[in-house]
Design an enzyme around this catalytic site. Structure first.
Site, short mmCIF file in Angstrom:
data_model
loop_
_atom_site.label_atom_id
_atom_site.label_comp_id
_atom_site.label_asym_id
_atom_site.label_seq_id
_atom_site.Cartn_x
_atom_site.Cartn_y
_atom_site.Cartn_z
N LYS A 131 0.83 -1.21 0.00
CA LYS A 131 0.00 0.00 0.00
C LYS A 131 0.86 1.26 0.00
O LYS A 131 1.89 1.33 0.68
CB LYS A 131 -0.91 0.02 1.24
N GLY B 179 -8.23 5.72 -2.13
CA GLY B 179 -9.05 5.39 -3.29
C GLY B 179 -8.57 4.19 -4.07
O GLY B 179 -8.92 4.03 -5.23
N GLY B 180 -7.73 3.35 -3.46
CA GLY B 180 -7.27 2.15 -4.14
C GLY B 180 -6.03 2.34 -4.99
O GLY B 180 -5.49 1.38 -5.54
N GLU C 165 1.02 -5.04 4.46
CA GLU C 165 0.08 -5.54 5.45
C GLU C 165 -0.41 -6.93 5.05
O GLU C 165 -0.40 -7.29 3.87
CB GLU C 165 -1.13 -4.62 5.57
N LYS C 166 -0.89 -7.66 6.02
CA LYS C 166 -1.57 -8.91 5.76
C LYS C 166 -2.83 -8.62 4.95
O LYS C 166 -3.59 -7.70 5.26
CB LYS C 166 -1.94 -9.59 7.09
N LEU D 295 -6.49 -9.38 3.95
CA LEU D 295 -7.65 -10.06 4.51
C LEU D 295 -8.57 -10.52 3.39
O LEU D 295 -8.88 -9.76 2.47
CB LEU D 295 -8.40 -9.14 5.47
N HIS E 7 -16.03 -3.52 5.71
CA HIS E 7 -15.47 -2.21 5.94
C HIS E 7 -16.37 -1.49 6.95
O HIS E 7 -17.50 -1.12 6.63
CB HIS E 7 -15.42 -1.42 4.62
N ARG F 139 -12.05 14.64 8.18
CA ARG F 139 -13.03 15.51 7.51
C ARG F 139 -14.43 14.91 7.68
O ARG F 139 -14.59 13.83 8.25
CB ARG F 139 -12.72 15.63 6.02
N ARG G 154 -25.32 6.12 -3.10
CA ARG G 154 -24.65 7.21 -3.82
C ARG G 154 -25.16 7.21 -5.27
O ARG G 154 -24.89 6.27 -6.03
CB ARG G 154 -23.13 7.02 -3.80
#
Length: 450
Positions: free
Chosen positions: A158, A164-165, A200-201, A203, A208, A291, A337
């Protein structure tokens, strides 16, 4: 209290902030690009200032123009909304340097949480559970191999400054680690100007879950429960609900209190959201957004707390208008959305809205600046509205959402409304049995219905 606030944003969130200000007796200043001259928030604001051409870099991201607009109109504070400059620590510093009030956290907290590596370390020290992985940035592939060898594959690379991926790659096996590492660094540099990454591991099927917090400068901190944002496409949230179908009352209060205490230790001020992945009964910190969130209305619906109003009060130096023990969770809320996009290909669909009708009735809220004749510009995010419903139970909320979607009319452009109408008939969604990968799997497995 402030007499006049400049809203440094556009679209539905600018209108949302305007409404809160008007209910507090505060005058508003709308800033807008040339493309947004006829936007609803501009038409309703007490004053408006054009700050540049259509391109965001020359208008909504142009800090000198925004500061100048505040100074010439006599605004005392600036609300950044979300997106654009809302998590820009430099902007917050510049606002304060011009004797204006930034309605949000301190620049230091924005900067800290904007650095994913530093944020993970800070929250871990404050008592928040984190995903197993590297202690900090991983600079070389050899370092990456050493860290990865301490975990079971798959692992996730990451970007430290990501979101945002972007700058996020999965290595399913050790053989894929080199390509994932190099690609993540290259994407991070291209998107954020910073190629720092961490590991990171990974998952497999997490949900989320995010916790809404709010804190004042007097040491008062409260959590407002959780939101489930697991319905996602390409790491972008599509639908949110509160509470989560996956948690019980004990889990909710436990992670809420852990988060509240950690945020208090950090000395945080303002509204913020601590985001987690949740799998097999365990929470793992992802990031903290400093925010207001797009999905804040579902929290407002079940707590009856106006988050924008609280943001403004806090920025004015006032204490929270409630204490943690005053927070009550009532009913269930879901937000869709509504984007100006093809409901299956997700291709943008800007253009003129020829017909518009907002759904209504008990427990229905539509945050949108649309009107018949409005032309959706092609220059910005495709979000054109948020349909929020509340019911006494999840089942009631789902039935109300189905009814509201059927009432909503947006003609002239394609929207994601039909996608939600389809999802409301899916057994997994109806039962609440979904994770962050469910929607993409469903989209790949199903064909559009005639």
């Amino acid at each position: 209290m402030f007499e006049k606030i400049l809203i440094a944003n556009r679209g539905e969130i600018a209108l949302r902030i305007h409404r809160a200000c008007k209910e507090m007796g505060i005058a508003t200043v709308a800033v807008h690009s040339e493309a947004d001259a006829n936007a609803m928030h501009v038409r309703l604001a007490d004053e408006s200032v054009c700050i540049g051409p259509a391109q965001a870099a020359q208008s909504y991201l142009k800090i000198p123009n925004i500061i100048a607009a505040a100074e010439i109109t006599g605004a005392q504070a600036i609300h950044p909304g979300y997106g654009f400059l809302s998590e820009n620590a430099k902007f917050a510093e510049i606002v304060e340097a011009h004797d204006l009030v930034f309605i949000g956290p301190t620049p230091d907290h924005i900067r800290l949480m904007g650095d994913k590596i530093a944020a993970k370390k800070a929250v871990a020290e404050a008592g928040i559970p984190t995903v197993p992985g590297s202690d900090g940035g991983v600079e070389t592939f050899e370092d990456a191999k050493k860290v990865a060898s301490t975990m079971d594959f798959p692992v996730l690379i990451k970007a430290a400054s990501g979101g945002g991926g972007r700058g996020m790659k999965v290595a399913q096996t050790p053989d894929q680690l080199k390509e994932a590492f190099d690609t993540a660094r290259a994407e991070a540099m291209a998107a954020f100007g910073d190629d720092a990454v961490y590991i990171e591991k990974y998952l497999g099927k997490p949900r989320h879950i995010e916790i809404q917090i709010i804190a004042d400068e007097h040491g008062n901190v409260a959590h407002l429960g959780e939101r489930d944002c697991s319905l996602q496409r390409r790491h972008q949230k599509v639908l949110e609900e509160a509470p989560s179908p996956a948690l019980n009352k004990e889990q909710r209060m436990e992670i809420g209190e852990i988060t509240r205490q950690a945020v208090a230790k950090l000395g945080y001020r303002g509204a913020g959201t601590v985001e987690y992945l949740y799998e097999d009964g365990k929470f793992y910190f992802i990031e903290m957004n400093t925010r207001l969130q797009v999905e804040h209305p579902v929290t407002e619906a079940i707590t009856n707390i106006d988050l924008v109003r609280e943001q403004i009060r806090i920025a004015a130096g006032m204490p929270l208008s409630f204490k943690q023990e005053d927070v009550q969770f009532n009913g269930w809320s879901i937000e869709c959305r509504i984007n100006a996009e093809d409901p299956r290909t997700f291709a943008p669909s800007p253009g003129e809205v020829t017909d518009f009708h907002a759904p209504g009735g008990l427990g229905v809220r539509l945050d949108s600046g649309l009107y018949a004749g409005y032309r959706i510009p092609p220059y910005y995010d495709s979000l054109i509205g948020k349909l929020i419903v509340r019911g006494a139970t999840r089942e009631e909320a789902l039935m109300r959402l189905r009814r509201a979607l059927g009432e909503m009319v947006i003609n002239g452009v394609k929207t994601t409304g039909p996608l939600f109408e389809e999802l409301l008939h899916e057994p997994d969604f109806i039962s609440g049995d979904y994770n962050i990968r469910w929607l993409e799997n469903w989209l790949s497995e199903t064909e559009p219905k005639s």
